[in-house]
Motif scaffolding. Structure first.
Motif, PDB file in Angstrom:
ATOM      1  N   PRO A  13       0.832  -1.205   0.000  1.00  0.00           N
ATOM      2  CA  PRO A  13       0.000   0.000   0.000  1.00  0.00           C
ATOM      3  C   PRO A  13       0.865   1.252   0.000  1.00  0.00           C
ATOM      4  O   PRO A  13       1.982   1.252   0.513  1.00  0.00           O
ATOM      5  CB  PRO A  13      -0.810  -0.107   1.291  1.00  0.00           C
ATOM      6  CG  PRO A  13      -0.120  -1.104   2.127  1.00  0.00           C
ATOM      7  CD  PRO A  13       0.720  -1.960   1.245  1.00  0.00           C
ATOM      8  N   SER A  14       0.345   2.302  -0.587  1.00  0.00           N
ATOM      9  CA  SER A  14       1.114   3.546  -0.655  1.00  0.00           C
ATOM     10  C   SER A  14       1.225   4.187   0.722  1.00  0.00           C
ATOM     11  O   SER A  14       0.382   3.991   1.590  1.00  0.00           O
ATOM     12  CB  SER A  14       0.467   4.526  -1.636  1.00  0.00           C
ATOM     13  OG  SER A  14      -0.837   4.829  -1.222  1.00  0.00           O
ATOM     14  N   VAL A  15       2.307   4.936   0.889  1.00  0.00           N
ATOM     15  CA  VAL A  15       2.528   5.629   2.156  1.00  0.00           C
ATOM     16  C   VAL A  15       1.866   7.000   2.096  1.00  0.00           C
ATOM     17  O   VAL A  15       1.672   7.558   1.018  1.00  0.00           O
ATOM     18  CB  VAL A  15       4.035   5.754   2.480  1.00  0.00           C
ATOM     19  CG1 VAL A  15       4.646   4.386   2.680  1.00  0.00           C
ATOM     20  CG2 VAL A  15       4.772   6.509   1.413  1.00  0.00           C
ATOM     21  N   GLU A  16       1.538   7.527   3.250  1.00  0.00           N
ATOM     22  CA  GLU A  16       0.866   8.824   3.334  1.00  0.00           C
ATOM     23  C   GLU A  16       1.854   9.974   3.466  1.00  0.00           C
ATOM     24  O   GLU A  16       1.532  11.116   3.176  1.00  0.00           O
ATOM     25  CB  GLU A  16      -0.074   8.843   4.546  1.00  0.00           C
ATOM     26  CG  GLU A  16      -1.125   7.754   4.526  1.00  0.00           C
ATOM     27  CD  GLU A  16      -2.196   7.987   3.481  1.00  0.00           C
ATOM     28  OE1 GLU A  16      -2.558   9.144   3.239  1.00  0.00           O
ATOM     29  OE2 GLU A  16      -2.657   6.986   2.901  1.00  0.00           O
ATOM     30  N   VAL A  17       3.070   9.660   3.959  1.00  0.00           N
ATOM     31  CA  VAL A  17       4.069  10.679   4.249  1.00  0.00           C
ATOM     32  C   VAL A  17       5.405  10.238   3.669  1.00  0.00           C
ATOM     33  O   VAL A  17       5.750   9.064   3.732  1.00  0.00           O
ATOM     34  CB  VAL A  17       4.206  10.875   5.784  1.00  0.00           C
ATOM     35  CG1 VAL A  17       5.292  11.865   6.117  1.00  0.00           C
ATOM     36  CG2 VAL A  17       2.887  11.308   6.391  1.00  0.00           C
TER      37      VAL A  17
ATOM     38  N   TYR B 110      18.368   1.333   0.100  1.00  0.00           N
ATOM     39  CA  TYR B 110      17.255   0.449  -0.237  1.00  0.00           C
ATOM     40  C   TYR B 110      15.946   1.164   0.029  1.00  0.00           C
ATOM     41  O   TYR B 110      15.864   2.044   0.883  1.00  0.00           O
ATOM     42  CB  TYR B 110      17.307  -0.832   0.602  1.00  0.00           C
ATOM     43  CG  TYR B 110      18.604  -1.575   0.468  1.00  0.00           C
ATOM     44  CD1 TYR B 110      18.860  -2.378  -0.637  1.00  0.00           C
ATOM     45  CD2 TYR B 110      19.600  -1.468   1.438  1.00  0.00           C
ATOM     46  CE1 TYR B 110      20.066  -3.055  -0.780  1.00  0.00           C
ATOM     47  CE2 TYR B 110      20.804  -2.142   1.306  1.00  0.00           C
ATOM     48  CZ  TYR B 110      21.025  -2.929   0.201  1.00  0.00           C
ATOM     49  OH  TYR B 110      22.215  -3.585   0.062  1.00  0.00           O
ATOM     50  N   VAL B 111      14.921   0.763  -0.695  1.00  0.00           N
ATOM     51  CA  VAL B 111      13.590   1.323  -0.502  1.00  0.00           C
ATOM     52  C   VAL B 111      12.634   0.195  -0.127  1.00  0.00           C
ATOM     53  O   VAL B 111      12.946  -0.986  -0.304  1.00  0.00           O
ATOM     54  CB  VAL B 111      13.081   2.071  -1.757  1.00  0.00           C
ATOM     55  CG1 VAL B 111      13.956   3.268  -2.061  1.00  0.00           C
ATOM     56  CG2 VAL B 111      12.993   1.144  -2.953  1.00  0.00           C
ATOM     57  N   ILE B 112      11.480   0.555   0.349  1.00  0.00           N
ATOM     58  CA  ILE B 112      10.484  -0.429   0.739  1.00  0.00           C
ATOM     59  C   ILE B 112      10.126  -1.276  -0.475  1.00  0.00           C
ATOM     60  O   ILE B 112       9.882  -0.771  -1.558  1.00  0.00           O
ATOM     61  CB  ILE B 112       9.255   0.272   1.331  1.00  0.00           C
ATOM     62  CG1 ILE B 112       9.662   0.911   2.653  1.00  0.00           C
ATOM     63  CG2 ILE B 112       8.099  -0.698   1.507  1.00  0.00           C
ATOM     64  CD1 ILE B 112       8.650   1.812   3.251  1.00  0.00           C
ATOM     65  N   GLY B 113      10.134  -2.582  -0.259  1.00  0.00           N
ATOM     66  CA  GLY B 113       9.814  -3.520  -1.325  1.00  0.00           C
ATOM     67  C   GLY B 113      11.026  -4.112  -2.015  1.00  0.00           C
ATOM     68  O   GLY B 113      10.898  -5.071  -2.766  1.00  0.00           O
ATOM     69  N   ASP B 114      12.232  -3.553  -1.766  1.00  0.00           N
ATOM     70  CA  ASP B 114      13.446  -4.124  -2.360  1.00  0.00           C
ATOM     71  C   ASP B 114      13.670  -5.530  -1.827  1.00  0.00           C
ATOM     72  O   ASP B 114      13.441  -5.807  -0.646  1.00  0.00           O
ATOM     73  CB  ASP B 114      14.682  -3.278  -2.033  1.00  0.00           C
ATOM     74  CG  ASP B 114      14.855  -2.097  -2.952  1.00  0.00           C
ATOM     75  OD1 ASP B 114      14.121  -1.990  -3.959  1.00  0.00           O
ATOM     76  OD2 ASP B 114      15.749  -1.268  -2.678  1.00  0.00           O
ATOM     77  N   ARG B 115      14.160  -6.406  -2.692  1.00  0.00           N
ATOM     78  CA  ARG B 115      14.538  -7.754  -2.281  1.00  0.00           C
ATOM     79  C   ARG B 115      15.999  -7.730  -1.861  1.00  0.00           C
ATOM     80  O   ARG B 115      16.845  -7.205  -2.583  1.00  0.00           O
ATOM     81  CB  ARG B 115      14.362  -8.730  -3.436  1.00  0.00           C
ATOM     82  CG  ARG B 115      12.943  -8.853  -3.902  1.00  0.00           C
ATOM     83  CD  ARG B 115      12.872  -9.787  -5.072  1.00  0.00           C
ATOM     84  NE  ARG B 115      11.597  -9.641  -5.744  1.00  0.00           N
ATOM     85  CZ  ARG B 115      11.183 -10.433  -6.703  1.00  0.00           C
ATOM     86  NH1 ARG B 115      11.943 -11.427  -7.115  1.00  0.00           N
ATOM     87  NH2 ARG B 115      10.019 -10.252  -7.256  1.00  0.00           N
ATOM     88  N   VAL B 116      16.278  -8.291  -0.692  1.00  0.00           N
ATOM     89  CA  VAL B 116      17.643  -8.302  -0.162  1.00  0.00           C
ATOM     90  C   VAL B 116      17.946  -9.663   0.441  1.00  0.00           C
ATOM     91  O   VAL B 116      17.046 -10.470   0.683  1.00  0.00           O
ATOM     92  CB  VAL B 116      17.836  -7.205   0.914  1.00  0.00           C
ATOM     93  CG1 VAL B 116      17.698  -5.817   0.326  1.00  0.00           C
ATOM     94  CG2 VAL B 116      16.877  -7.395   2.074  1.00  0.00           C
TER      95      VAL B 116
END
Length: 151
Positions: A22-26, A87-93
């Motif tokens: 889901p998208s972030v608000e901030v 890294y950003v949210i959703g990156d595979r590590v």
């Protein structure tokens, strides 16, 4: 190629919210208004917890956690001198130093602490039953302890 079961899919790529993030608000470094304390702060991180985004808001002398219902986004991004997160949210590590075949993990959050970035990574699949020995499904990890998975 072997067939991958639904449980295995969830282990490899298991956002606890299903198939979409889901998208972030901030945004990071966005100025926000905290309703309860009637004060302004700056978003220095965010992460997924118990079915909702939690935002880490820097105040003058503390960092507070707030949900989207407890803050008002201003759309104003604060100036900062901290480098962008790797890294950003959703990156595979994957975790550095773990044996070959170690499972991929997802970045579920990012937080700036003392001018460095820490990442909330999936530690255990949300499809598995929680256990007393491992109540948290995620853990904060330093940037140096992660390696990006190429897709």
């Amino acid at each position: 190629m072997e067939a991958i079961t639904e449980l295995e899919k969830c282990w490899y790529l298991s956002p606890p919210w299903g198939q979409e993030i889901p998208s972030v608000e901030v945004n990071l470094w966005e100025r926000v208004y905290l309703k309860a304390s009637r004060t302004f702060g700056c978003c220095s991180g965010l992460g997924w917890s118990k079915g909702d985004w939690v935002y880490f808001i820097d105040l003058e002398d503390e960092v507070v956690h707030a949900t989207k219902h407890e803050i008002v986004a201003t759309g104003r991004i604060e100036q900062n001198t901290v480098k962008k997160p790797a890294y950003v949210i959703g990156d595979r590590v994957m975790l550095v130093g773990h044996a070959p075949g170690t499972k991929q993990r997802l970045v579920l959050g990012v937080q700036q602490v003392d001018r460095g970035w820490f990442y909330l990574v999936e530690w255990q699949s949300p499809m598995l039953v929680p256990s007393i020995s491992m109540p948290n499904r995620s853990s904060l990890v330093r940037e140096e302890d992660l390696v990006r998975v190429k897709v």
